[in-house]
Design an enzyme around this catalytic site. Structure first.
Site, PDB file in Angstrom:
ATOM      1  N   TYR A   1     -13.751   6.372 -13.168  1.00  0.00           N
ATOM      2  CA  TYR A   1     -13.860   5.176 -12.323  1.00  0.00           C
ATOM      3  C   TYR A   1     -14.527   4.044 -13.097  1.00  0.00           C
ATOM      4  O   TYR A   1     -14.051   2.909 -13.116  1.00  0.00           O
ATOM      5  CB  TYR A   1     -14.656   5.523 -11.057  1.00  0.00           C
ATOM      6  CG  TYR A   1     -14.677   4.408 -10.034  1.00  0.00           C
ATOM      7  CD1 TYR A   1     -13.574   4.149  -9.232  1.00  0.00           C
ATOM      8  CD2 TYR A   1     -15.806   3.603  -9.862  1.00  0.00           C
ATOM      9  CE1 TYR A   1     -13.577   3.121  -8.291  1.00  0.00           C
ATOM     10  CE2 TYR A   1     -15.828   2.578  -8.930  1.00  0.00           C
ATOM     11  CZ  TYR A   1     -14.715   2.348  -8.146  1.00  0.00           C
ATOM     12  OH  TYR A   1     -14.728   1.330  -7.215  1.00  0.00           O
TER      13      TYR A   1
ATOM     14  N   LYS B   1     -12.816   0.476 -14.198  1.00  0.00           N
ATOM     15  CA  LYS B   1     -13.297  -0.814 -13.700  1.00  0.00           C
ATOM     16  C   LYS B   1     -13.788  -1.709 -14.842  1.00  0.00           C
ATOM     17  O   LYS B   1     -13.670  -2.930 -14.766  1.00  0.00           O
ATOM     18  CB  LYS B   1     -14.382  -0.596 -12.637  1.00  0.00           C
ATOM     19  CG  LYS B   1     -13.870   0.094 -11.359  1.00  0.00           C
ATOM     20  CD  LYS B   1     -12.753  -0.688 -10.687  1.00  0.00           C
ATOM     21  CE  LYS B   1     -12.349  -0.093  -9.348  1.00  0.00           C
ATOM     22  NZ  LYS B   1     -11.265  -0.833  -8.694  1.00  0.00           N
TER      23      LYS B   1
ATOM     24  N   ASP C   1       0.866  -1.186   0.000  1.00  0.00           N
ATOM     25  CA  ASP C   1       0.000   0.000   0.000  1.00  0.00           C
ATOM     26  C   ASP C   1       0.900   1.233   0.000  1.00  0.00           C
ATOM     27  O   ASP C   1       2.085   1.136   0.327  1.00  0.00           O
ATOM     28  CB  ASP C   1      -0.900  -0.008   1.260  1.00  0.00           C
ATOM     29  CG  ASP C   1      -2.199   0.766   1.053  1.00  0.00           C
ATOM     30  OD1 ASP C   1      -2.125   2.003   0.869  1.00  0.00           O
ATOM     31  OD2 ASP C   1      -3.277   0.154   1.056  1.00  0.00           O
TER      32      ASP C   1
ATOM     33  N   ASN D   1      -5.900  -5.047  -5.756  1.00  0.00           N
ATOM     34  CA  ASN D   1      -7.092  -4.424  -5.184  1.00  0.00           C
ATOM     35  C   ASN D   1      -6.989  -2.911  -5.018  1.00  0.00           C
ATOM     36  O   ASN D   1      -8.017  -2.232  -4.941  1.00  0.00           O
ATOM     37  CB  ASN D   1      -7.322  -5.098  -3.806  1.00  0.00           C
ATOM     38  CG  ASN D   1      -8.193  -4.304  -2.885  1.00  0.00           C
ATOM     39  OD1 ASN D   1      -9.402  -4.249  -3.081  1.00  0.00           O
ATOM     40  ND2 ASN D   1      -7.593  -3.667  -1.879  1.00  0.00           N
TER      41      ASN D   1
ATOM     42  N   THR E   1     -16.547   1.025   3.511  1.00  0.00           N
ATOM     43  CA  THR E   1     -15.104   1.243   3.711  1.00  0.00           C
ATOM     44  C   THR E   1     -14.843   2.748   3.571  1.00  0.00           C
ATOM     45  O   THR E   1     -15.720   3.486   3.093  1.00  0.00           O
ATOM     46  CB  THR E   1     -14.241   0.525   2.634  1.00  0.00           C
ATOM     47  OG1 THR E   1     -14.388   1.227   1.394  1.00  0.00           O
ATOM     48  CG2 THR E   1     -14.607  -0.929   2.460  1.00  0.00           C
TER      49      THR E   1
END
Ligand SMILES: NC(=O)c1ccc[n+]([C@@H]2O[C@H](COP(=O)([O-])OP(=O)(O)OC[C@H]3O[C@@H](n4cnc5c(N)ncnc54)[C@H](O)[C@@H]3O)[C@@H](O)[C@H]2O)c1
Length: 258
Positions: A164, A168, A45, A98, A199
């Site tokens: 986005y 995706k 990360d 991810n 999240t």
């Protein structure tokens, strides 16, 4: 959660799993789930504090993990990450690509070039760069399983999120293309497409009014939990999914069934 100990309860014992974007949210939950199955886990990360927190959570439960700070948009950082995984754990069995961002919501006309470039760089180029470095390591072992993070936004359009949605949808395309290339080399490559999951990416802390909007879109009338995505990712990596590749796995409470 406790890390499984018995051999029957540790189906991923001796395996090595990598999860990018594992300082938070779905990536953290999945890293913990891999560890629960007995895998040794590499965490990556740009958020070192969050990454070390995930590391502590895994170690507290008796799991084995390492954290590497890496920005998935930078080829040399991804290469260094995979080198570190190889050095530390001797190979790679599973990868969960991810890491992702939403960018700034706006109409297509108002979407800036900078926003477009940034979202595509993290969500799409990042997945490509990770696969590019992960696959050679898996080829050395003669097997592997990769799960790329897409979204319901990879399957249907969403207003005011052009970059986005494009990123995706792109992840679904590159997953299918790579799955075909490596199907006979023992490497399975799938994508997971979550619905709205509670999240930090949803920014509900700063914009709680958005929760109503997400709930209205979700047929179950609730948001998903990161752990509900994690089990799907772990299953896609597991031997139980041995004939599953090039698949887009919706875990969305029925959202795209509408
Ligand atoms: N939460 C949802 O509703 C939802 C739905 C569908 C898909 N997703 C996808 O799930 C993935 C994980 O998101 P989340 O919901 O857990 O959000 P999150 O914000 O909790 O986690 C995203 C993680 O990615 C990391 N990251 C961002 N840019 C990075 C970079 N350049 N290099 C490395 N790491 C980077 C962040 O630091 C963070 O730890 C994202 O790809 C997101 O698009 C989320």
């Amino acid at each position: 959660m406790t890390v499984a100990r018995g051999p029957e309860e540790s189906p991923m014992e001796g395996k090595v799993a990598l999860a990018t974007g594992s300082a938070s949210g779905i990536g953290r939950a999945t890293a913990l789930a891999f560890a629960e199955q007995g895998a040794r886990v590499a965490l990556a990360d740009i958020d070192s504090d969050g990454g070390h927190q995930t590391l502590r959570l895994i170690r507290q439960k008796g799991g084995e993990a390492v954290f590497v700070r890496a920005d998935v948009t930078r080829a040399h950082e991804v290469e260094a990450l995979i080198d570190e995984v190889a050095r530390t754990f001797g190979g790679l069995d599973y990868a969960f690509n991810n890491a992702g961002i939403v960018g700034t919501p706006s109409s297509t006309v108002e979407c800036t070039e900078e926003n477009w470039d940034q979202v595509i760089a993290v969500n799409l180029k990042g997945v490509f760069l990770c696969m590019k470095s992960e696959i050679p390591l898996m080829l050395k072992r003669g097997h592997g399983a990769i799960v790329n993070m897409s979204s319901i936004a990879g399957l249907v359009g969403i207003r005011r999120n052009i970059a986005y949605v494009a990123s995706k949808h792109g992840v679904v395309g590159l997953t299918r293309a790579a799955a075909l290339e490596y199907a006979q080399a023992g490497i399975r490559i799938n994508a997971v497409c979550p619905g709205f999951v509670r999240t930090p990416i949803l920014k509900l802390d700063t914009n709680p009014a958005m929760e109503r909007h997400y709930l209205a879109a979700e047929p179950m009338g609730r948001l998903g939990r990161p752990e509900e995505i994690a089990v799907a990712v772990v299953w896609l990596c597991s031997d139980s999914a041995s004939f599953v590749t090039g698949h887009t796995f919706s875990v969305d409470g029925g959202l795209v069934a509408r």
